[in-house]
Each structure stands twice: as structure tokens, then as C-alpha cells.
Design a protein around this motif. Structure first.
Motif, PDB file in Angstrom:
ATOM      1  N   CYS A  19      37.987 129.469  37.409  1.00 53.59           N
ATOM      2  CA  CYS A  19      39.386 129.721  37.079  1.00 53.59           C
ATOM      3  C   CYS A  19      40.080 130.115  38.375  1.00 53.59           C
ATOM      4  O   CYS A  19      39.616 131.004  39.082  1.00 53.59           O
ATOM      5  CB  CYS A  19      39.474 130.847  36.056  1.00 53.59           C
ATOM      6  SG  CYS A  19      41.150 131.221  35.527  1.00 53.59           S
ATOM      7  N   HIS A  34      39.586 138.115  38.151  1.00 54.78           N
ATOM      8  CA  HIS A  34      38.952 137.236  37.169  1.00 54.78           C
ATOM      9  C   HIS A  34      37.453 137.134  37.380  1.00 54.78           C
ATOM     10  O   HIS A  34      36.981 137.056  38.511  1.00 54.78           O
ATOM     11  CB  HIS A  34      39.549 135.839  37.252  1.00 54.78           C
ATOM     12  CG  HIS A  34      38.805 134.851  36.411  1.00 54.78           C
ATOM     13  ND1 HIS A  34      37.788 134.082  36.903  1.00 54.78           N
ATOM     14  CD2 HIS A  34      38.914 134.559  35.103  1.00 54.78           C
ATOM     15  CE1 HIS A  34      37.305 133.338  35.928  1.00 54.78           C
ATOM     16  NE2 HIS A  34      37.969 133.604  34.826  1.00 54.78           N
ATOM     17  N   SER A  50      33.032 133.459  28.395  1.00 53.91           N
ATOM     18  CA  SER A  50      34.457 133.801  28.400  1.00 53.91           C
ATOM     19  C   SER A  50      34.986 133.949  29.819  1.00 53.91           C
ATOM     20  O   SER A  50      34.229 134.134  30.772  1.00 53.91           O
ATOM     21  CB  SER A  50      34.703 135.096  27.618  1.00 53.91           C
ATOM     22  OG  SER A  50      34.048 136.185  28.219  1.00 53.91           O
ATOM     23  N   HIS A  51      36.310 133.821  29.923  1.00 57.34           N
ATOM     24  CA  HIS A  51      37.028 134.233  31.125  1.00 57.34           C
ATOM     25  C   HIS A  51      37.465 135.663  30.859  1.00 57.34           C
ATOM     26  O   HIS A  51      37.954 135.970  29.762  1.00 57.34           O
ATOM     27  CB  HIS A  51      38.282 133.379  31.361  1.00 57.34           C
ATOM     28  CG  HIS A  51      38.003 132.011  31.864  1.00 57.34           C
ATOM     29  ND1 HIS A  51      37.275 131.771  33.011  1.00 57.34           N
ATOM     30  CD2 HIS A  51      38.384 130.795  31.401  1.00 57.34           C
ATOM     31  CE1 HIS A  51      37.221 130.469  33.226  1.00 57.34           C
ATOM     32  NE2 HIS A  51      37.874 129.851  32.260  1.00 57.34           N
ATOM     33  N   ARG A  52      37.286 136.538  31.832  1.00 56.66           N
ATOM     34  CA  ARG A  52      37.703 137.933  31.678  1.00 56.66           C
ATOM     35  C   ARG A  52      38.537 138.340  32.883  1.00 56.66           C
ATOM     36  O   ARG A  52      38.203 138.016  34.017  1.00 56.66           O
ATOM     37  CB  ARG A  52      36.494 138.859  31.550  1.00 56.66           C
ATOM     38  CG  ARG A  52      35.739 138.654  30.262  1.00 56.66           C
ATOM     39  CD  ARG A  52      34.630 139.653  30.135  1.00 56.66           C
ATOM     40  NE  ARG A  52      33.959 139.513  28.847  1.00 56.66           N
ATOM     41  CZ  ARG A  52      33.093 140.384  28.375  1.00 56.66           C
ATOM     42  NH1 ARG A  52      32.778 141.448  29.081  1.00 56.66           N
ATOM     43  NH2 ARG A  52      32.533 140.183  27.204  1.00 56.66           N
ATOM     44  N   TYR A  62      42.029 141.515  29.615  1.00 54.71           N
ATOM     45  CA  TYR A  62      42.207 140.282  28.841  1.00 54.71           C
ATOM     46  C   TYR A  62      40.891 139.529  28.800  1.00 54.71           C
ATOM     47  O   TYR A  62      40.106 139.571  29.741  1.00 54.71           O
ATOM     48  CB  TYR A  62      43.253 139.364  29.493  1.00 54.71           C
ATOM     49  CG  TYR A  62      44.592 140.006  29.671  1.00 54.71           C
ATOM     50  CD1 TYR A  62      45.498 140.081  28.614  1.00 54.71           C
ATOM     51  CD2 TYR A  62      44.974 140.538  30.897  1.00 54.71           C
ATOM     52  CE1 TYR A  62      46.730 140.677  28.777  1.00 54.71           C
ATOM     53  CE2 TYR A  62      46.212 141.130  31.075  1.00 54.71           C
ATOM     54  CZ  TYR A  62      47.089 141.198  30.003  1.00 54.71           C
ATOM     55  OH  TYR A  62      48.300 141.789  30.173  1.00 54.71           O
ATOM     56  N   GLU A  63      40.686 138.822  27.679  1.00 58.36           N
ATOM     57  CA  GLU A  63      39.502 137.975  27.544  1.00 58.36           C
ATOM     58  C   GLU A  63      39.896 136.684  26.845  1.00 58.36           C
ATOM     59  O   GLU A  63      40.608 136.702  25.838  1.00 58.36           O
ATOM     60  CB  GLU A  63      38.421 138.680  26.743  1.00 58.36           C
ATOM     61  CG  GLU A  63      37.161 137.847  26.579  1.00 58.36           C
ATOM     62  CD  GLU A  63      36.080 138.553  25.788  1.00 58.36           C
ATOM     63  OE1 GLU A  63      34.923 138.163  25.928  1.00 58.36           O
ATOM     64  OE2 GLU A  63      36.407 139.491  25.024  1.00 58.36           O
ATOM     65  N   GLN A  64      39.434 135.552  27.384  1.00 56.52           N
ATOM     66  CA  GLN A  64      39.630 134.247  26.759  1.00 56.52           C
ATOM     67  C   GLN A  64      38.250 133.700  26.414  1.00 56.52           C
ATOM     68  O   GLN A  64      37.476 133.346  27.297  1.00 56.52           O
ATOM     69  CB  GLN A  64      40.352 133.291  27.708  1.00 56.52           C
ATOM     70  CG  GLN A  64      40.536 131.910  27.130  1.00 56.52           C
ATOM     71  CD  GLN A  64      41.090 130.934  28.147  1.00 56.52           C
ATOM     72  OE1 GLN A  64      41.166 131.231  29.343  1.00 56.52           O
ATOM     73  NE2 GLN A  64      41.470 129.775  27.673  1.00 56.52           N
TER      74      GLN A  64
END
Length: 72
Positions: A19, A34, A50-52, A62-64
Motif C-alpha cells: 500500500c 501503514h 489486513s491493511h492497518r 484504521y483497519e481494512q
């Protein structure tokens, strides 16, 4: 968003979930860092990817979730 992973014959899992940029700022002006995050089960199987995004003090902001697409 998709991610790619590969397990070699020794069982090592390789993940391509980059990312960019790795540093950013959220709408509140807080600096973000990130990390791509992988959670493993005790048997070594991947349970989540996840992306964190973390604040400068290490707080998860935030987490995706990338995989699985939703939590049970």
C-alpha cells in the motif's frame, strides 16, 4: 481489493499486499503509518490479512480487512 500470496514447498507464505504511500495523514490531521498484517492460526494457516494504519504512538486507528472478506 485483492491480495496475492504464495506458499513455497517449505511452507513459507509470501504476501504481496503493498500500500503506497506508507505514511499519511487522516482527515483529523493525525499522522498515520501503514503495515500489511497477517494473522495465523496455531496450525500456520492464514486466518486474516489486513491493511492497518497506526498513529505515531502505535495505536491502531484504521483497519481494512482484505481476507477473508468479512469476519465471522
Amino acid at each position: 481489493m485483492l491480495f496475492r500470496s504464495h506458499r513455497d514447498r517449505r511452507g513459507t507464505i509470501y504476501l504481496n499486499a503493498a500500500c503506497a504511500p506508507r505514511h499519511g495523514v487522516d482527515v483529523q490531521g493525525r499522522p498515520l503509518r501503514h503495515l500489511s498484517w497477517v494473522t495465523l492460526q496455531e496450525n500456520g494457516e492464514v486466518s486474516e490479512v489486513s491493511h492497518r494504519w497506526y498513529g505515531l504512538k502505535g495505536t491502531l486507528l484504521y483497519e481494512q480487512l482484505l481476507w477473508p472478506q468479512s469476519r465471522p
